[in-house]
Structure formats: C-alpha cells, structure tokens
Design a protein around this motif. Structure first.
Motif: not given
Length: 715
Positions: A623, A630-631, A639
C-alpha cells in the motif's frame, strides 16, 4: 419452531424394556437403515422408509446379547457382544452368527461405540477404552481397571472433535456422579466430579450431551423434573487432577417430579432437546420438544400406551417404545428465532399444501417496497405473494424428492431445471430449504457430498449463513477451501467462530493441496514482486520535527537506526503463495465484531499468527508504494482492514508472539511502523495549525478587499 409428524410402527414383534426388551437402536452404514437389538438373542436390520426388516440374526440358545449391535463404518460389518466378553463380527451375507468371526476378550464390555470417521471404540465395564483393531490383534490382552470399587458406568457417548474421537462416560458411586473424558488425539483421560449444587436431594435419572470445539455440554434430567446443564472442558489444564464442575438449571419442570420411570432426554440440535415423560403427576406420558435457547415448549404428543424410558434419534427420526412396539416419529426443528419461539411464525395452512419454513434474509428483503401510495394495489401484491410462498413451484417439489434418494448427477440435473424457472419473491427461502435438505442427507450419509450442487446454490447470491446453517461447517470438515472462500465473500452474517475456523484452515493447509484447488484470484495482485522497505527514509520520518538527541530511544530504535550504508533498502517478498493470499483476503473482507472475534483468535497456533502478521505487513508495504495507499486488483483489502487485523492479532496473541524468535524482526518492523504513524499524525497536526493561521491571514486580507497569490512548499 419444531413439529412432530405422524408416527409409524417399525417392529411388529412385541418388545419390552430391560435386559429382555429393547437394548438399542444404531445407525447402519446405509442411508435409512438401522440396527435394532432385542434383549436376549436377536439383531434385526430395518429400512425405515419401507418399514420392513432387511435381515435378522440370532445367537444360539443359552447365549445372551449384552450390549447393542453397531456397524463398523470403515468396513460395513456388524459387531455385537454376547455374554459380556464375546465379540461377533458379520456382514449382511452371513446367516448364522454361530459361524461368523468370534473373539473372546479378557474383560467384560459395557458398550461399543461406532461413528463415522474412526474405528469402533470398546468401553469396558472397568472404565478402560480400546480401539477395535487393537483388541482383534490381541483379544486376551490385559485390560486395566480405571474405576474404583463400587463405581459403575451409567451412561456414555462418543463425539468427533477436530477429526478425533472424544468419549465421555458417566459413573455413579454411593449417590455421587463422575464424568470421564477420554481424548484420543492427546490420549488423556480426565475425571470430573459432578456437583449438584442446591439440588443435592434430586436424583439424576437420565443424561444426554452435545459438543462444540472446546466444551462438552452435559445435560441431565433429575427426579425433580428439571433439566440441568454442565459445561465440561475437553482439554483441561491438569488432566491428572480430579476437578469439580457445577451444574446449572436449563429447563424447569419439563416432566412431573414424581416420575420414577419412563423418562428420557436427548439433544436434537444446539437449541432443541426431546423429553420423554409425563408433564403432570396425573397425566399420561408425552414426547415433547423444548427450545433451550428461549426455554419454551415447542410441541408435544401424548403416548397413551406408555413408554420404556428409552429414546434415540438419528437424522430427523425419533425412536422409542410405545407400548410394546418400536415406534418412529419423524420431527422437524427450524433455526431458533425469538419470533419462532413465541409462535409468531405460525401460518394457517390449507390441507394438501406444503409449508416452506420461514427465514429472514435482510439483504433480499430490502428490495421489496412497503410504502406504496396505492393501498389497494399493495394489498393485492401482498395477497399474491402469500399465495406464491405457500405453493412452491413443481420443480422445487421434484428436486426435494430427488435429493432424498437419487445420485448427485440426478440432483444436478433437477437443480438446473429448478434454477431455470422464474424466481419468486420467496426464492431465497426455497434455496435455503434445498441447501438444508442436501446437508441433512450429508449428515445421515457422510459419503454423500453434493459439492457441485451446493456451489451452484451459493452462486445464486441469495443465501446467508442463517439461511443454511451447517453449510460452512460441512465445508470445513471436507477442507473445501473454494466453497469457504465463496461463502466468506457472499454471506453477511457469518459467526466469528466460523470465520476464525476458516482462518485456521487457510493458514494450515499445505501449498500442494492449494495448487490442486481452484481459487478466485480477483483480490490478489502480483505477489511475486518484492516490496522495498526503505530504512533510511523511514528513519528520517521518525526524526522529523524532533531532536533525536532529546529522545529516550530504546534498543529497538537503535537497532533500526544503526544500518550500514549499503543496506539502505531491504526487499520483503510475499510470505504466502498467491492462492493462500486470495483466501486470506477473503478473511480480511469478512464482517466481525471485535469482542466476539478476539477469544477465537487466541486459539490460533503461534507460527500461523506470525505468518498472517507477515502477510499483513507485506500488504501494508505494498500500500505504501503509491500515493493513494491502495492495492491493485478488483477487490483488494483496504488499508483500514489491514491495520485492523494487525491490531486484532497483536491484541489476542502479543505475549505469545513476543516469545517467538522468528517473529523478532517482524515485531521490530511493526514497532517502527507504529512510531512512523505517530510521527506522521504529529506532523499533520502541525500542518493543520499552519493552515489555520494562513486562513486567518486570508480572512484579514479579504476584509481589506485585497487579494494575493501564495505558493506553499510543505515538503
């Protein structure tokens, strides 16, 4: 709610209680077939649906059967004991018991237990327990004495806990009762003294029990007519110590207090018990079903010909002696709800119609509008919906009929026909009924596991955990991680205990097993790319706004800050394979209550906690690679979810993790991560103060009707 259906007579041979009457009823390895042992000489195999015997076997004159015959589920053979010490083993093709396999043991047998998933267990009258295979290998082996003098066994039962058998037996000596727990996974025998409490004058007449993953709930029916409950731990802290457990009142006055015979008690499910006995001193004997959760009587039926005080249940059938004949009473128990316990779910029913059990699915119910402006139109819609609920489609009836007896392929064909029919407003309840029917057959016939059909029903997106209780438990038992992942993604009401059980399985299953399993990988980005942990940069963040010389840095700070120049960046790779990561992401997305989840997290092994923390820390570093925190992926964990689970795991297992050498580096990284977050928050507070001052200056300039353009460089 619970209901008793119409009874029918299974045995046309007059029977009685006691040594010369009915000894027991046991499940066979075939669906709908049961072994009935007549006291004396005979064992009969019945098929309940046809109400007829399939075979009968007798010992020769002068021999006496001394405990109920059972089926060896591993071999399909039948086992019986006569004259206390002699074992006979046969199958359906054998005719004469005198010519079948025989083994004479060195001690007297009290009972043989046989359940799915393990070999038969032999309990001797002196309290020792042996597996059948060990006894057959050496029949004359010495059997130790566990019980003291004058101590006799009164009741016994066996359960499967974590795929290992657990045997409980209750003994009595001079009016005192003791509980023995034999666990075969750890091979320990624990003893408990049952303390009566304030009801010392009452005499225990009957026992029954249920089990969860940690405790055995022992229920007893006493001479005062009340049902008491005792929670006994399966794995005590000190197995060698005789511990005392106290029973508490569960149900008050379920039978008449003066009843001395013809009373029995058995657990039907986690919320219902069946009680046999007269409800009032002058009344006839009754069979009743009580809801233990809400302490209410659900249904009852009078038995005018009397009973023997013997009661068995298998699947959805209750077996008992009514008069002198073995009688079967089918029953139904719905999922407990307060409305059901108070009778709010009863609906009038026309003769010949089929009532669909009522469930509430809040997700699907939200789509139905109740605020129509046209009241007449609203009433017509409601009447039409009621008719649709009370009259299920023909495809549903055909599917239920197919589930009871046909093969998995036939069920899949009928299920496709049912799903092709236009959906009705009560579609979610009908799908719930279908799942429960499939699970019911799986319970009575463990080899039947219609995985494809269950997956199709889950993918209708109308199910919840409360609509199909037992589905995720069955998937856990079968290690069906694909089904569990699907349930976690779709069910909004999964209990925390089930969520934690899924987490344990996802962390413990081998990589080879996962390699052969199809898993939904939408939530996983490329885990093969390692992430870089920038040591020096994070050290600067730790010192930003502070004087490092003024800080009382501990050994952890010094260890993190004292890095060689060529090791400014460390790479951290994903600690789990992508398929395991997808399963763990499903856990992160699941709903939970922290108060109910924390106790279950404490049961996770330390090495698995460390592995999960390493994965969560890896996700956090991923992240941190981009400004949005964000992923990548379609449905990646957020997160907040990552940080919440890190806190949960550390809260539940911190003292354990601190003692693990392998977790030292991880804890140091997490410590540095927390320190950096604190410093970032501190800096943000300073920036907020600066912005407020600038806002005041701008307001002053606006009051002077002037304007200015300013460029602020914050970093």
């Amino acid at each position: 709610m619970a209901a008793l259906e119409e009874e029918f007579t299974l045995s046309t041979v007059p029977l009685g209680a006691g040594p010369n009457g009915l000894l027991g009823v046991e499940q066979s390895d075939k669906t709908d077939q049961f072994l009935v042992t007549h006291g004396g000489r005979t064992v009969i195999l019945y098929k309940v649906s046809d109400q007829k015997p399939l075979g009968s076997w007798s010992v020769k004159q002068g021999q006496i059967i001394t405990c109920p015959a059972v089926c060896n589920f591993q071999t399909g053979e039948f086992i019986v004991v006569h004259d206390n010490k002699v074992l006979r083993i046969w199958n359906t093709e054998d005719v004469n018991l005198d010519k079948v396999f025989k083994a004479t043991l060195s001690a007297e047998i009290y009972r043989i237990h046989s359940i799915q998933g393990t070999e038969p267990l032999v309990l001797f009258k002196e309290g020792a327990v042996r597996g059948l295979e060990a006894l057959l290998a050496e029949p004359q082996q010495k059997i130790e004495t566990v019980l003291s003098d004058d101590e006799v066994i009164k009741w016994t039962k066996v359960f499967m806990v974590f795929r290992h058998p657990v045997l409980i037996f209750i003994t009595e000596k001079h009016g005192n009762h003791f509980a023995y727990i034999q666990t075969f996974s750890s091979r320990t025998l624990s003893k408990y003294t049952l303390f009566h409490g304030q009801e010392e004058k009452s005499v225990i007449q009957n026992f029954t029990a249920s089990v969860d993953r940690k405790f055995i709930s022992l229920m007893s029916l006493s001479s005062d007519g009340c049902v008491y409950e005792t929670s006994i731990p399966i794995h005590p802290r000190d197995p060698d110590e005789n511990q005392r457990v106290v029973r508490s009142l569960l149900l008050k006055t379920v039978v008449a207090g003066n009843a001395r015979s013809g009373v029995a008690l058995t657990v039907l499910d986690q919320d219902h018990v069946a009680v046999l006995g007269p409800p009032l001193p002058a009344s006839k004997e009754c069979l009743s079903i009580w809801n233990t959760k809400f302490q209410t009587l659900q249904t009852s039926r009078e038995l005018p010909q009397g009973t023997s005080g013997q009661l068995w249940y298998f699947g959805e059938n209750l077996f008992m002696l009514h008069g002198k004949f073995l009688t079967v009473i089918p029953y139904k128990c719905e999922v407990s709800s307060l409305a059901g316990a108070l009778g709010k779910l009863k609906h009038s029913q026309d003769p010949g119609t089929h009532t669909v059990p009522h469930f509430v699915n809040w997700e699907t119910s939200r789509g139905y509008g109740f605020g129509s402006q046209n009241s007449e139109q609203s009433k017509r819609i409601l009447r039409r919906r009621k008719i649709e609920v009370n009259v299920p489609p023909p495809a549903f009836e055909q599917l239920l009929s197919t589930i009871k007896n046909d093969s998995e392929k036939d069920i899949e064909v009928e299920l496709c026909k049912f799903l092709a029919v236009k959906r009705t407003p009560d579609f979610h309840t009908i799908v719930g009924d279908i799942v429960l029917e499939l699970l019911g057959r799986h319970t009575t016939e463990p080899s039947f596991y219609p995985r494809n059909s269950l997956m199709q029903l889950i993918q209708t997106h109308v199910l919840s955990y409360s609509l199909c209780p037992g589905l995720m438990e069955a998937a856990l038992e079968k290690t069906d991680v694909q089904m569990l992942q699907l349930c976690l993604q779709q069910f909004p009401d999964i209990p925390e205990s089930i969520t934690c059980a899924c987490l344990k399985l996802f962390l413990s299953i081998s990589d080879d097993s996962l390699q052969e399993t199809e898993i939904n990988m939408e939530s996983v980005s490329d885990c093969s790319d390692p992430v870089q942990e920038k040591m020096d940069e994070q050290t600067e963040i730790l010192q930003n706004g502070f004087n490092a010389d003024e800080q009382n840095c501990d050994s952890c700070d010094r260890k993190l800050n004292q890095k060689p120049q060529d090791a400014a960046e460390e790479t951290t790779s994903c600690p789990v394979v992508p398929k395991r990561a997808a399963l763990l992401n499903a856990i992160l997305h699941s709903a939970y209550s922290e108060m109910f989840l924390l106790p279950h997290l404490k049961d996770i092994p330390a090495q698995h906690v460390t592995l999960f923390l390493q994965y969560l820390y890896f996700l956090y570093l991923k992240c941190s690679e981009n400004a949005t925190m964000t992923l990548p992926g379609l449905h990646p964990p957020t997160l907040n979810q990552i940080m919440d689970w890190i806190c949960l795991l550390l809260d539940a297992n911190f003292t354990v993790v601190v003692m693990i050498p392998e977790a030292k580096r991880l804890l140091l990284s997490l410590y540095k991560f927390v320190k950096s977050q604190i410093c970032i928050c501190s800096e943000l507070n300073k920036i907020e103060v600066s912005f407020r001052e600038l806002q005041k200056l701008n307001q002053e300039k606006n009051n002077r009707e002037l304007y200015s353009i300013e460029v602020l460089e914050l970093f």
